[in-house]
Design a protein around this motif. Structure first.
Motif, short mmCIF file in Angstrom:
data_model
loop_
_atom_site.label_atom_id
_atom_site.label_comp_id
_atom_site.label_asym_id
_atom_site.label_seq_id
_atom_site.Cartn_x
_atom_site.Cartn_y
_atom_site.Cartn_z
N ARG A 63 5.72 14.89 13.02
CA ARG A 63 4.42 15.56 12.85
C ARG A 63 3.80 15.93 14.21
NH1 ARG A 63 1.32 11.65 11.13
NH2 ARG A 63 0.20 11.50 13.10
N LYS A 64 3.83 15.01 15.16
CA LYS A 64 3.18 15.26 16.45
C LYS A 64 3.82 16.43 17.20
CE LYS A 64 1.37 10.60 16.86
NZ LYS A 64 1.41 9.33 17.57
N CYS A 119 -0.50 11.92 5.19
CA CYS A 119 -1.01 12.17 6.55
C CYS A 119 -0.50 11.15 7.57
CB CYS A 119 -2.54 12.16 6.55
SG CYS A 119 -3.25 10.59 6.04
N CYS A 120 -0.03 10.00 7.09
CA CYS A 120 0.43 8.94 7.99
C CYS A 120 1.95 8.87 8.07
CB CYS A 120 -0.10 7.60 7.52
SG CYS A 120 -1.90 7.55 7.44
N ALA A 121 2.62 9.66 7.24
CA ALA A 121 4.08 9.62 7.20
C ALA A 121 4.67 10.48 8.31
CB ALA A 121 4.58 10.12 5.85
N CYS A 122 5.78 10.08 8.81
CA CYS A 122 6.59 10.84 9.78
C CYS A 122 5.83 11.27 11.03
CB CYS A 122 7.19 12.07 9.09
SG CYS A 122 8.26 11.66 7.71
N PRO A 123 5.20 10.35 11.74
CA PRO A 123 4.49 10.75 12.96
C PRO A 123 5.44 11.28 14.04
CG PRO A 123 4.58 8.36 12.80
CD PRO A 123 5.11 8.91 11.51
N GLU A 124 6.72 10.84 14.00
CA GLU A 124 7.67 11.27 15.02
C GLU A 124 8.02 12.75 14.90
OE1 GLU A 124 9.93 9.83 11.46
OE2 GLU A 124 8.28 9.02 12.65
N HIS A 181 9.95 18.38 9.86
CA HIS A 181 8.88 17.53 9.33
C HIS A 181 8.92 17.50 7.80
CE1 HIS A 181 5.22 15.26 9.31
NE2 HIS A 181 4.59 16.18 8.60
N LEU A 206 2.05 4.77 0.98
CA LEU A 206 1.98 5.54 2.21
C LEU A 206 1.34 6.89 1.93
CD1 LEU A 206 2.82 5.74 5.22
CD2 LEU A 206 4.96 6.73 4.43
N LYS A 207 0.35 7.24 2.73
CA LYS A 207 -0.31 8.54 2.59
C LYS A 207 0.50 9.57 3.37
CE LYS A 207 -4.92 6.58 2.23
NZ LYS A 207 -6.26 6.54 2.83
N LYS A 254 0.84 -1.19 0.00
CA LYS A 254 0.00 0.00 0.00
C LYS A 254 0.88 1.24 0.00
CE LYS A 254 -3.87 -2.13 2.32
NZ LYS A 254 -4.78 -2.08 3.46
#
Length: 82
Positions: A49-50, A42-47, A71, A39-40, A37
């Protein structure tokens, strides 16, 4: 005689072999049943992004330029064109 298999390839089968089960158990090229799948963004790099989002909410975007840039850099490494 022939039919299109799930991969979209036209497969030719002699008439005596063209049975109902042939379509399910055909000579079609195997396709990956679990394609990778994509990668979208919005789901990439949560470390990154948050912390960026938290900083923007608490301090405003003008005070979070280093986190915003970190980011963006992470997204670029993940293959997104930012």
């Amino acid at each position: 005689f022939g039919f299109r298999c799930a991969a979209g390839v036209l497969v030719f089968v002699p008439p005596p072999l063209l049975l109902p089960w042939t379509r399910r158990h055909s000579r079609c090229p195997r396709t990956n049943p679990n394609p990778k799948k994509k990668l979208k963004i919005c789901c990439a790099c949560p470390e990154t992004r948050k912390p960026r989002d938290k900083c923007i909410i608490e301090n405003g975007p003008e005070n979070c330029s280093s986190l915003i840039e970190a980011h963006k850099q992470c997204l670029r490494k993940a293959g997104f064109k930012i």
